[in-house]
Write an enzyme that holds these catalytic residues in place. Sequence first.
Site, PDB file in Angstrom:
ATOM      1  N   ASP A  95       0.857  -1.182   0.000  1.00 56.88           N
ATOM      2  CA  ASP A  95       0.000   0.000   0.000  1.00 56.88           C
ATOM      3  C   ASP A  95       0.893   1.232   0.000  1.00 56.88           C
ATOM      4  OD1 ASP A  95      -1.889  -1.932   0.309  1.00 56.88           O
ATOM      5  OD2 ASP A  95      -2.648  -1.231   2.238  1.00 56.88           O
ATOM      6  N   ASP A 107     -15.051  -3.128   0.021  1.00 51.64           N
ATOM      7  CA  ASP A 107     -14.571  -2.846   1.374  1.00 51.64           C
ATOM      8  C   ASP A 107     -15.791  -2.664   2.260  1.00 51.64           C
ATOM      9  OD1 ASP A 107     -12.065  -2.734   0.152  1.00 51.64           O
ATOM     10  OD2 ASP A 107     -12.207  -0.573  -0.144  1.00 51.64           O
TER      11      ASP A 107
END
Length: 245
Positions: free
Chosen positions: A15, A135
């Site tokens: 990330d 998500d």
Amino acid sequence: MSALFEPFEVIPAIDMQDGDVVQLVQGERGTGTQYGDPVVAANQWVEAGAETLHLVDLDGAFEGERMNATAVDAILESVDIPVQLGGGIRTIDDATSLLDRGVDRIILGTAAVENPTLVAELADSYPNRVVVSLDAADGEVVVSGWTESTGVDPAVAAARFADYGACGILFTDIDVEGTLEGIQSSVTARVVDAVDIPVIASGGVASIDDVQSLYTTGAAAVVVGTALYENKFTLTDAMGAVENN
């Protein structure tokens, strides 16, 4: 089920925020721990035996515009394993540019929820290369860098995107993401049961037992970030534990 991940894979997460590897807690800005250069991390994971790399442009996820393109390009040039990328991919042009440049799979989140036909259009042109990211927080799909709730059940959404042609679902449990407190396997299991395409699980993995639990849900792969960077276990040990099941 597609052979997208066969056998089950443990996929390291890279990330990226402001050019560094960052792991956030529950997807919240300002909670990140930095882990250095993304290209160095990518090569370390390849050397450790990774079969796929999972890249996320966090600046893109939050701002809607990819800000770590230089790091992504450098990773693509330096590794020879499949790379999947999400974060800030909002348009056909964004997606096709990345796919044509060497990203093996793109991951659509906010753009897919807001415009599902985008998934169908891309999947038609690029079969087996479009993953939809769902998500979830408090049982609902969230978008725009995990800041806006949609009120949609992730299992329902997963089935919808399978019909639109997604080759896989990346399901992230934001309630436990980055906390190192363990997973909620039942949440992932609901998503797995809703579709016939591979589900990549993510969020909360703190131990090899968590990896094994997600494997038993029927997930095709698991993305692991903080636990690997904090040396809770090694990539080799995690893959070995699943292979021995």
